[in-house]
Scaffold this motif. Structure first.
Motif, PDB file in Angstrom:
ATOM      1  N   PRO A 118       0.260   0.549   8.242  1.00 64.63           N
ATOM      2  CA  PRO A 118       0.651   1.830   7.675  1.00 64.63           C
ATOM      3  C   PRO A 118      -0.151   2.940   8.576  1.00 64.63           C
ATOM      4  N   ARG A 119       0.664   3.922   8.828  1.00 66.18           N
ATOM      5  CA  ARG A 119       0.142   5.123   9.612  1.00 66.18           C
ATOM      6  C   ARG A 119      -0.364   6.221   8.565  1.00 66.18           C
ATOM      7  N   THR A 120      -1.911   6.493   8.408  1.00 64.59           N
ATOM      8  CA  THR A 120      -2.099   7.472   7.533  1.00 64.59           C
ATOM      9  C   THR A 120      -1.846   8.803   7.930  1.00 64.59           C
ATOM     10  N   ALA A 121      -1.649   9.174   9.275  1.00 65.48           N
ATOM     11  CA  ALA A 121      -1.399  10.472   9.469  1.00 65.48           C
ATOM     12  C   ALA A 121      -0.084  10.802   8.928  1.00 65.48           C
ATOM     13  N   ARG A 122      -0.136  12.216   8.464  1.00 65.59           N
ATOM     14  CA  ARG A 122       1.267  12.685   7.957  1.00 65.59           C
ATOM     15  C   ARG A 122       2.270  12.819   9.045  1.00 65.59           C
ATOM     16  N   LYS A 123       3.607  12.687   8.666  1.00 56.93           N
ATOM     17  CA  LYS A 123       4.555  12.816   9.568  1.00 56.93           C
ATOM     18  C   LYS A 123       4.851  14.453   9.726  1.00 56.93           C
ATOM     19  N   LYS A 124       4.955  14.734  10.918  1.00 55.81           N
ATOM     20  CA  LYS A 124       5.404  16.292  11.198  1.00 55.81           C
ATOM     21  C   LYS A 124       6.939  16.096  11.772  1.00 55.81           C
ATOM     22  N   VAL A 125       7.784  16.234  11.053  1.00 55.79           N
ATOM     23  CA  VAL A 125       9.248  16.071  11.599  1.00 55.79           C
ATOM     24  C   VAL A 125      10.024  17.533  11.241  1.00 55.79           C
ATOM     25  N   THR A 126      10.444  18.077  12.350  1.00 57.12           N
ATOM     26  CA  THR A 126      11.019  19.245  12.443  1.00 57.12           C
ATOM     27  C   THR A 126      12.438  19.212  13.062  1.00 57.12           C
ATOM     28  N   LEU A 127      13.322  20.024  12.550  1.00 53.01           N
ATOM     29  CA  LEU A 127      14.830  19.796  13.129  1.00 53.01           C
ATOM     30  C   LEU A 127      14.615  21.023  14.354  1.00 53.01           C
ATOM     31  N   PRO A 128      15.761  20.763  15.305  1.00 49.76           N
ATOM     32  CA  PRO A 128      15.565  21.606  16.338  1.00 49.76           C
ATOM     33  C   PRO A 128      16.093  22.996  15.815  1.00 49.76           C
ATOM     34  N   ARG A 129      15.660  24.116  16.201  1.00 48.83           N
ATOM     35  CA  ARG A 129      15.934  25.216  15.703  1.00 48.83           C
ATOM     36  C   ARG A 129      17.259  25.885  16.212  1.00 48.83           C
ATOM     37  N   VAL A 130      17.549  25.547  17.365  1.00 52.05           N
ATOM     38  CA  VAL A 130      18.371  26.071  18.445  1.00 52.05           C
ATOM     39  C   VAL A 130      19.764  25.778  17.664  1.00 52.05           C
ATOM     40  N   ALA A 131      20.677  26.741  17.359  1.00 52.53           N
ATOM     41  CA  ALA A 131      22.002  25.921  16.973  1.00 52.53           C
ATOM     42  C   ALA A 131      22.843  25.627  18.073  1.00 52.53           C
ATOM     43  N   ARG A 132      23.739  24.692  17.656  1.00 53.83           N
ATOM     44  CA  ARG A 132      24.755  24.021  18.686  1.00 53.83           C
ATOM     45  C   ARG A 132      25.919  25.244  18.766  1.00 53.83           C
ATOM     46  N   LYS A 133      26.252  25.267  20.104  1.00 56.28           N
ATOM     47  CA  LYS A 133      27.267  26.107  20.525  1.00 56.28           C
ATOM     48  C   LYS A 133      28.596  25.894  19.732  1.00 56.28           C
ATOM     49  N   PHE A 171       0.924  -1.292  -0.102  1.00 61.71           N
ATOM     50  CA  PHE A 171       0.018  -0.237   0.007  1.00 61.71           C
ATOM     51  C   PHE A 171       0.969   1.351  -0.047  1.00 61.71           C
ATOM     52  N   PHE A 172       0.803   1.930  -0.912  1.00 60.96           N
ATOM     53  CA  PHE A 172       1.631   3.300  -1.212  1.00 60.96           C
ATOM     54  C   PHE A 172       1.081   4.294  -0.993  1.00 60.96           C
ATOM     55  N   PHE A 173       1.270   5.593  -0.277  1.00 60.89           N
ATOM     56  CA  PHE A 173       0.616   6.648  -0.013  1.00 60.89           C
ATOM     57  C   PHE A 173       1.738   7.639   0.314  1.00 60.89           C
ATOM     58  N   TYR A 174       1.100   8.824   0.965  1.00 63.68           N
ATOM     59  CA  TYR A 174       1.932   9.666   1.323  1.00 63.68           C
ATOM     60  C   TYR A 174       2.926   9.546   2.365  1.00 63.68           C
ATOM     61  N   ASN A 175       2.414   8.661   3.307  1.00 62.53           N
ATOM     62  CA  ASN A 175       3.743   8.166   4.501  1.00 62.53           C
ATOM     63  C   ASN A 175       4.578   6.990   3.986  1.00 62.53           C
ATOM     64  N   ASN A 176       4.425   6.335   2.646  1.00 63.53           N
ATOM     65  CA  ASN A 176       4.907   5.352   2.135  1.00 63.53           C
ATOM     66  C   ASN A 176       5.128   5.666   0.778  1.00 63.53           C
ATOM     67  N   PRO A 177       5.832   6.531   0.441  1.00 64.55           N
ATOM     68  CA  PRO A 177       5.935   6.853  -1.294  1.00 64.55           C
ATOM     69  C   PRO A 177       6.690   6.197  -2.003  1.00 64.55           C
ATOM     70  N   ALA A 178       7.214   5.169  -1.824  1.00 64.80           N
ATOM     71  CA  ALA A 178       8.407   4.569  -2.701  1.00 64.80           C
ATOM     72  C   ALA A 178       8.480   3.030  -2.330  1.00 64.80           C
ATOM     73  N   ALA A 179       8.609   2.280  -3.117  1.00 66.06           N
ATOM     74  CA  ALA A 179       8.982   0.698  -2.864  1.00 66.06           C
ATOM     75  C   ALA A 179      10.577   0.755  -2.821  1.00 66.06           C
ATOM     76  N   ALA A 180      10.964  -0.444  -2.044  1.00 69.14           N
ATOM     77  CA  ALA A 180      12.568  -0.538  -1.853  1.00 69.14           C
ATOM     78  C   ALA A 180      13.045  -0.899  -3.076  1.00 69.14           C
ATOM     79  N   ASP A 181      12.413  -1.879  -3.957  1.00 70.57           N
ATOM     80  CA  ASP A 181      13.044  -2.229  -5.209  1.00 70.57           C
ATOM     81  C   ASP A 181      12.696  -1.331  -6.360  1.00 70.57           C
ATOM     82  N   GLY A 182      12.203   0.092  -6.246  1.00 70.52           N
ATOM     83  CA  GLY A 182      12.156   1.040  -7.068  1.00 70.52           C
ATOM     84  C   GLY A 182      10.760   0.898  -7.990  1.00 70.52           C
ATOM     85  N   SER A 183      10.007  -0.086  -7.888  1.00 72.78           N
ATOM     86  CA  SER A 183       8.849  -0.447  -8.694  1.00 72.78           C
ATOM     87  C   SER A 183       7.805   0.391  -8.615  1.00 72.78           C
ATOM     88  N   VAL A 184       7.763   1.085  -7.610  1.00 73.49           N
ATOM     89  CA  VAL A 184       6.557   2.116  -7.233  1.00 73.49           C
ATOM     90  C   VAL A 184       7.169   3.493  -6.481  1.00 73.49           C
TER      91      VAL A 184
END
Length: 704
Positions: free
Chosen positions: A264-279, A56-69
């Motif tokens: 499969p989780r149909t909720a979209r992933k919300k991934v953000t990077l820390p905005r605080v710069a490392r010292k 099952f390919f959708f927005y959280n699983n956009p590609a097949a490992a073998d490149g077929s989809v």
């Protein structure tokens, strides 16, 4: 092109000799400009069911490992937008008999609200082979557009056009995917922090319950539960799941608690990077961090082109996700990629030296593309690209890829080349802008994820290089030679409708808006697309001619951006007569409650918005409602209510700023001011508004 009707089928081999890799495009339009849907692909076995959750390919699983989809995402078209899918039929597992291609809507929306539902299929060279339009959509919230199936050792396409009133869940159930009612699992994913940890595995994704996560389902009786293969770019939330659920903890002694299968989780992933710069460990601020790709020594355009080409191609070969992302849309298979620069190929009396070559090997077969690169404002040369097209056709290469700061428009090629239709081997001419390359790198390292930390670091170094002022890879930077004369003519009121210079300015404006969408979408990790409000079948050149006439008449350039999850359409208007930019959004009024409560809630949401934000009440009828700046309205939100008791339909929020800048030429100043205005308005206003739900809760959430 072979036009199909519902229920018809055709052998793909009868339409083209090059169908090892095909690209499907699902498109639709909306009069309001905000209609959208999500595509999905299911791989079925001989019994007509999926073999497992990974099919099952959708927005959280956009590609097949073998490149077929691979789901390639949306791209703007003259009629609206098109969602593209790449299928490598040579890589398709032998026990997959059917490939079902569908789409679903959410939030109670129906396909009958959209126009121009259509699917097209193109071969590896990009030539559209067939098309199928759905004209009878009504209350359906999911549709199967078509399917590709095996027959006699080959592949055929069937135009299906089957709708489901029960949405994606109803479609999925037909093909063996279990569905649970998870409406009660809307406990937000608010606990998710910048590192991606969550408070529980059953928490819904999104803030304030805006999205619904899918709970894990128990395995069927008699079957051994197997974990779902890792979804590309998706984090495993179980590590942060906390204590075991109560039902599991209460299992009787001596009995093993039921094993839960991850779905499969149909909720979209919300991934953000820390905005605080490392010292930094530097002794003082003047020290510069060592970079893998330095740019300080670049002095000439030739050096910039050679450096940019070599860096990009090497990263594409070393980071499979990135290389595949850039080449899948051009018909390249998923396989071992090698890249080369400054190659020499025979052509007539003297050899030609394209900037690069990309070669992808899969199952003993090669896919090859020549690459021609330009940096800064240097244009592509038609005669140079023509030579490479001839070389590619003669040597059996599949594509010629041009790469520059310019943005290609539908129906308006950047270079005109002659294609010999008599040749048996067809070569595709494709274009990438540096802005699109940066966008794809940004999406992978900041939002979707790559295979390992080293790959992420390589992409980060590439992105740093592309965004450096000395790299020459800044994207679209020049409004063209007609820009200043048109501005002057509008100011002097001497321009007439039909002026060719106005048509050139409209084309440059459209390029600029598409680049703004790429940059904003890369930062947000969301789809940002320009809205095209045109009737189906409108010719791109005719549409631009009408917009050019409007520019001559009104002196304004206008565009609209649809940002996934926002409550309205973000509009951008450049008034060339006053030299001002207006960014705005219309927020619909709530369906319940009292007008004063609406006004107070809106002002509270905008507590951190700029004080000079203009707020206007939209009322039913032609007349306008009360308006004022946010600074004046904060102590008295009731001033937004119309005195005559007119029905409020919504609120319009607007910011104004001057065009151009005191530095650089007029073209660069204008482009920078538009980019800055959109980003300032989104960050200062749009992000504070309540987001609409992105997915329907409950039965429409398949669990795989």
């Amino acid at each position: 092109m072979h036009e199909m009707v519902k229920g018809a089928n055709v052998d793909l081999a009868d339409l083209s000799e090059d169908i090892d890799s095909v690209a499907l495009g699902l498109s639709w339009t909306s009069a309001a400009g905000d209609g959208d849907a999500d595509v999905s692909v299911l791989l079925l076995d001989a019994g007509g069911k999926v073999r497992g959750d990974a099919d099952f390919f959708f927005y959280n699983n956009p590609a097949a490992a073998d490149g077929s989809v691979q789901l390639l995402g949306k791209t703007p078209t003259a009629d609206g937008s098109e969602d593209r899918i790449s299928l490598d039929l040579t890589a398709m597992p032998s026990d997959v008999e059917r490939i079902v291609v569908g789409a679903s809507r959410y939030g109670g929306a129906r396909f009958g609200e959209l126009d121009g539902l259509r699917v097209t299929l193109a071969d590896r060279a990009g030539e559209v082979l067939l098309g199928f339009s759905i004209d009878d959509a009504g209350v359906e919230s999911a549709f199967i557009f078509g399917e590709i199936y095996r027959r006699g050792g080959g592949w055929r396409f069937r135009a299906v056009g089957q709708g489901y009133e029960t949405g994606l869940a109803g479609l999925a159930t037909d093909f063996g995917i279990d569905v649970e009612d998870d409406a009660g699992d809307d406990a937000g994913d608010d606990a998710e922090n910048d590192t991606g940890d969550t408070a529980g595995d059953t928490a819904g994704a999104g803030t304030g319950g805006e999205e619904t996560a899918v709970p894990d389902a128990a395995p069927e009786p008699g079957r051994t539960a197997e974990p779902l293969p890792a979804v590309p770019g998706q984090r495993d939330r179980r590590a942060a799941a906390g204590p075991a659920p109560a039902a599991e903890a209460a299992a009787p002694a001596g009995e093993q608690a039921p094993v839960r299968t991850r779905r499969p989780r149909t909720a979209r992933k919300k991934v953000t990077l820390p905005r605080v710069a490392r010292k930094s460990l530097a002794e003082n601020d003047s020290w510069r961090q060592a970079r893998l790709f330095p740019v300080s020594s670049l002095k000439s355009d030739r050096e910039r082109e050679m450096r940019a080409t070599s860096i990009l191609l090497s990263v594409m070969a070393q980071v499979p996700e990135f290389g595949r992302r850039l080449t899948a849309a051009f018909g390249a298979p998923a396989g071992r990629m090698e890249t080369f620069t400054e190659v020499s190929l025979p052509h007539g009396d003297s050899p030609k030296r394209p900037d690069g070559v990309i070669r992808v090997e899969r199952a003993g077969k090669l896919w090859t593309a020549l690459v021609e690169t330009k940096t800064n404002g240097n244009p592509l040369k038609a005669e140079q690209v023509q030579d490479y097209m001839d070389i590619a056709a003669r040597r059996g290469y599949e594509a010629v890829i041009t790469l520059s700061n310019d943005v290609a428009l539908e129906g308006s090629p950047l270079v005109d080349v002659r294609i010999d239709r008599r040749r048996k081997h067809k070569v595709a001419l494709r274009h990438l802008s540096w802005a699109e390359v940066a966008h794809q790198a940004q999406m992978l390292i900041r939002h979707e994820g790559v295979g390992n930390a080293a790959h992420a670091w390589l992409l980060q170094e590439l992105l740093h290089y592309l965004q450096h002022e000395n790299s020459g890879c800044h994207g679209f930077q020049n409004m063209g030679p007609s820009w200043v004369p048109v501005r002057n003519a509008i100011d002097e009121e001497t321009i007439c409708q039909g002026d060719q210079r106005a048509l050139e300015v409209v084309g440059s404006w459209e390029r600029l808006i598409r680049q703004v969408c790429l940059r904003l979408g890369g930062e947000l990790g969301q789809k940002v697309l320009p809205v095209q409000r045109v009737r189906r079948g409108a010719d791109p050149q005719s549409r631009r001619a009408a917009l050019a006439d409007g520019l001559c008449r009104d002196g304004r350039l206008h565009a609209e951006l649809r940002i996934e999850g926002t409550p309205g359409i973000l509009a951008v208007t450049a008034d060339l007569r006053t030299g001002r930019l207006r960014t705005s959004i219309e927020v619909p009024a709530p369906e319940q409650g009292y007008p004063l409560s609406w006004a107070k809630r809106l002002i509270r949401q905008l507590a951190e918005a700029p004080a000079d934000l203009h707020v206007e009440t939209l009322v039913e009828g032609e007349g306008g409602g009360p308006r004022g700046t946010l600074e004046r309205l904060r102590p008295e939100p009731g001033d937004l209510l119309p005195g005559d008791g007119a029905r409020i339909t919504g609120f319009r929020l607007s910011l104004l700023k001057g065009m151009g800048s005191t530095r650089g030429n007029a073209e660069t100043g204008f482009i920078r001011s538009v980019d800055d205005a959109v980003h300032r308005f989104h960050a200062g206003v749009v992000t504070h508004l309540e987001r609409r739900p992105s997915r329907r809760p409950g039965a429409e959430a398949p669990t795989g």
